[in-house]
Design an enzyme around this catalytic site. Structure first.
Site, PDB file in Angstrom:
ATOM      1  N   TYR A 166       0.830  -1.218   0.000  1.00 45.25           N
ATOM      2  CA  TYR A 166       0.000   0.000   0.000  1.00 45.25           C
ATOM      3  C   TYR A 166       0.857   1.258   0.000  1.00 45.25           C
ATOM      4  O   TYR A 166       0.717   2.123  -0.872  1.00 45.25           O
ATOM      5  CB  TYR A 166      -0.923  -0.030   1.217  1.00 45.25           C
ATOM      6  CG  TYR A 166      -1.790   1.192   1.386  1.00 45.25           C
ATOM      7  CD1 TYR A 166      -2.852   1.449   0.515  1.00 45.25           C
ATOM      8  CD2 TYR A 166      -1.573   2.084   2.440  1.00 45.25           C
ATOM      9  CE1 TYR A 166      -3.655   2.570   0.682  1.00 45.25           C
ATOM     10  CE2 TYR A 166      -2.372   3.206   2.612  1.00 45.25           C
ATOM     11  CZ  TYR A 166      -3.414   3.444   1.734  1.00 45.25           C
ATOM     12  OH  TYR A 166      -4.207   4.555   1.899  1.00 45.25           O
ATOM     13  N   LYS A 170       1.613   4.141  -2.969  1.00 46.12           N
ATOM     14  CA  LYS A 170       1.273   5.545  -2.789  1.00 46.12           C
ATOM     15  C   LYS A 170       2.525   6.425  -2.957  1.00 46.12           C
ATOM     16  O   LYS A 170       2.434   7.568  -3.423  1.00 46.12           O
ATOM     17  CB  LYS A 170       0.641   5.765  -1.422  1.00 46.12           C
ATOM     18  CG  LYS A 170      -0.725   5.090  -1.255  1.00 46.12           C
ATOM     19  CD  LYS A 170      -1.787   5.730  -2.126  1.00 46.12           C
ATOM     20  CE  LYS A 170      -3.190   5.285  -1.720  1.00 46.12           C
ATOM     21  NZ  LYS A 170      -4.241   5.950  -2.502  1.00 46.12           N
TER      22      LYS A 170
HETATM   23  N1  LIG Z   1      -9.252   6.965   5.339  1.00 46.70           N
HETATM   24  C1  LIG Z   1      -8.009   7.296   5.602  1.00 46.70           C
HETATM   25  O1  LIG Z   1      -7.637   7.512   6.760  1.00 46.70           O
HETATM   26  C2  LIG Z   1      -7.002   7.436   4.484  1.00 46.70           C
HETATM   27  C3  LIG Z   1      -5.704   7.766   4.845  1.00 46.70           C
HETATM   28  C4  LIG Z   1      -4.756   7.925   3.851  1.00 46.70           C
HETATM   29  C5  LIG Z   1      -5.099   7.768   2.534  1.00 46.70           C
HETATM   30  N2  LIG Z   1      -6.373   7.431   2.201  1.00 46.70           N
HETATM   31  C6  LIG Z   1      -6.666   7.269   0.778  1.00 46.70           C
HETATM   32  O2  LIG Z   1      -7.829   8.009   0.474  1.00 46.70           O
HETATM   33  C7  LIG Z   1      -8.557   7.376  -0.563  1.00 46.70           C
HETATM   34  C8  LIG Z   1      -9.997   7.173  -0.119  1.00 46.70           C
HETATM   35  O3  LIG Z   1      -9.981   6.383   1.043  1.00 46.70           O
HETATM   36  P1  LIG Z   1     -11.286   6.138   1.922  1.00 46.70           P
HETATM   37  O4  LIG Z   1     -10.810   5.962   3.309  1.00 46.70           O
HETATM   38  O5  LIG Z   1     -12.324   7.148   1.619  1.00 46.70           O
HETATM   39  O6  LIG Z   1     -11.726   4.709   1.345  1.00 46.70           O
HETATM   40  P2  LIG Z   1     -13.109   3.922   1.445  1.00 46.70           P
HETATM   41  O7  LIG Z   1     -13.964   4.496   2.506  1.00 46.70           O
HETATM   42  O8  LIG Z   1     -12.730   2.486   1.504  1.00 46.70           O
HETATM   43  O9  LIG Z   1     -13.791   4.233   0.039  1.00 46.70           O
HETATM   44  C9  LIG Z   1     -13.164   3.782  -1.121  1.00 46.70           C
HETATM   45  C10 LIG Z   1     -13.910   4.246  -2.346  1.00 46.70           C
HETATM   46  O10 LIG Z   1     -13.218   3.739  -3.491  1.00 46.70           O
HETATM   47  C11 LIG Z   1     -14.100   2.913  -4.251  1.00 46.70           C
HETATM   48  N3  LIG Z   1     -13.297   1.842  -4.827  1.00 46.70           N
HETATM   49  C12 LIG Z   1     -12.641   0.847  -4.189  1.00 46.70           C
HETATM   50  N4  LIG Z   1     -11.992   0.082  -5.069  1.00 46.70           N
HETATM   51  C13 LIG Z   1     -12.230   0.610  -6.296  1.00 46.70           C
HETATM   52  C14 LIG Z   1     -11.836   0.260  -7.602  1.00 46.70           C
HETATM   53  N5  LIG Z   1     -11.061  -0.799  -7.845  1.00 46.70           N
HETATM   54  N6  LIG Z   1     -12.282   1.023  -8.626  1.00 46.70           N
HETATM   55  C15 LIG Z   1     -13.083   2.085  -8.415  1.00 46.70           C
HETATM   56  N7  LIG Z   1     -13.482   2.466  -7.189  1.00 46.70           N
HETATM   57  C16 LIG Z   1     -13.073   1.728  -6.145  1.00 46.70           C
HETATM   58  C17 LIG Z   1     -15.187   2.479  -3.270  1.00 46.70           C
HETATM   59  O11 LIG Z   1     -16.392   2.183  -3.903  1.00 46.70           O
HETATM   60  P3  LIG Z   1     -16.826   0.691  -4.361  1.00 46.70           P
HETATM   61  O12 LIG Z   1     -16.432  -0.214  -3.225  1.00 46.70           O
HETATM   62  O13 LIG Z   1     -18.281   0.790  -4.581  1.00 46.70           O
HETATM   63  O14 LIG Z   1     -16.073   0.433  -5.605  1.00 46.70           O
HETATM   64  C18 LIG Z   1     -15.315   3.740  -2.427  1.00 46.70           C
HETATM   65  O15 LIG Z   1     -16.108   4.689  -3.100  1.00 46.70           O
HETATM   66  C19 LIG Z   1      -7.802   6.073  -0.875  1.00 46.70           C
HETATM   67  O16 LIG Z   1      -6.984   6.254  -1.986  1.00 46.70           O
HETATM   68  C20 LIG Z   1      -6.962   5.855   0.367  1.00 46.70           C
HETATM   69  O17 LIG Z   1      -5.804   5.124   0.087  1.00 46.70           O
HETATM   70  C21 LIG Z   1      -7.324   7.257   3.147  1.00 46.70           C
END
Ligand SMILES: NC(=O)c1ccc[n+]([C@@H]2O[C@H](COP(=O)([O-])OP(=O)(O)OC[C@H]3O[C@@H](n4cnc5c(N)ncnc54)[C@H](OP(=O)(O)O)[C@@H]3O)[C@@H](O)[C@H]2O)c1
Length: 259
Positions: A166, A170
């Site tokens: 992961y 990134k």
């Molecule tokens: N939350 C955190 O603390 C955090 C921290 C650092 C970075 N991030 C980054 O921020 C971004 C969003 O994270 P999040 O926490 O909001 O994630 P999340 O709650 O798991 O939501 C992920 C989103 O991506 C979609 N998705 C997953 N796999 C996909 C694919 N193969 N193709 C298209 N859409 C896909 C999901 O929809 P479906 O399942 O319907 O496809 C959902 O809309 C990610 O890139 C993550 O690495 C998050």
């Protein structure tokens, strides 16, 4: 240069078309909503048709913006072009691409790494954003430029035990942000990244079973807390709008402190 220099007008996205990958939930949903509220027409991407449709309709209802569902899998190299074409057919242009979709399944230490796990993460988290950016940038060029926002993680700087596939992906996306910004500056296409710290989304909730993970995630922040998804919107609007007209190739950490 931005035409408007007054207050919120700088951040206005009226007339822009934005595609937000992974826009059905979490950070993507918050950014899609924020962009729509700022005046953009928004295409909401995700893998599940019903979830995309529902999110698009809810955002339209809540903001009055034009929205559409843009179903597609970020790991499907060939499928991304037809997905983008559907957005172009509906809205005629693309000005903002937020490569937000990402996956971070159960951690896997390096000594136990499988090729399938590594390839799956890199396919969605690195190859997908690279491919979609490469498709969108020339289309942005045709209409005078645009803004691409990659979503990385603070882990791209600090790593994390069990997170090799992961965080290394990134980190690659962070490097690609620089490369793309250099390649497309002459086209008027700016490319930046947001590196989130800890936000309370489904991805974060998925770690609840790991003893001490949430406490550790909160303590990464100087504010000693996990942020709400809406706290990402301000940075996304800055990067999407003309407010950031001289900002490209950079990463903004939204972490409550650490970077
Ligand atoms: N939350 C955190 O603390 C955090 C921290 C650092 C970075 N991030 C980054 O921020 C971004 C969003 O994270 P999040 O926490 O909001 O994630 P999340 O709650 O798991 O939501 C992920 C989103 O991506 C979609 N998705 C997953 N796999 C996909 C694919 N193969 N193709 C298209 N859409 C896909 C999901 O929809 P479906 O399942 O319907 O496809 C959902 O809309 C990610 O890139 C993550 O690495 C998050």
């Amino acid at each position: 240069m931005a035409n408007e220099t007054s207050g919120t007008a700088l951040f206005d996205c009226t007339g822009k078309v934005a595609l937000v990958t992974g826009g059905t939930r979490g950070l993507g949903r918050a950014m899609a909503h924020g962009l729509a509220q700022a005046g953009a027409s928004v295409a909401v991407n995700g893998r599940k048709p019903e979830a995309c449709e529902q999110a698009a309709q809810e955002i339209a209802r809540e903001t009055g913006a034009e929205t559409m569902a843009a179903v597609g899998h970020m790991g499907d190299w060939e499928g991304l072009e037809p997905m983008l074409d559907r957005v172009l057919e509906r809205f005629g242009r693309i000005d903002v691409l937020v490569n937000n979709a990402g996956i971070n399944p159960t951690p896997m230490p390096v000594a136990e790494m499988t090729e399938a796990y590594f390839d799956k993460l890199w396919s969605v988290n690195v190859k997908g954003p690279l491919r979609l950016s490469g498709l969108a940038a020339p289309r942005m060029r045709e209409t005078g430029g645009g803004s691409i926002i990659q979503v990385t993680t603070v882990g791209a700087y600090i790593g994390g035990a069990g997170m090799a596939a992961y965080t290394s992906g990134k980190a690659a996306l962070r490097n690609l942000t620089k490369v793309m910004a250099q390649e497309w500056a002459d086209w008027g296409v700016r490319v930046n990244a947001i590196a989130p710290g800890s936000f309370m989304t489904d991805m974060m909730r998925g770690t609840e079973s790991i003893p001490g993970f949430l406490e550790g995630a909160a303590s990464l922040s100087f504010q000693n807390r996990i942020a709400a998804p809406e706290e990402i919107i301000g940075t996304a609007l800055y990067l999407a709008s003309d407010a950031s007209s001289f900002t490209t190739g950079t990463v903004i950490a939204v972490t409550g402190g650490v970077s």
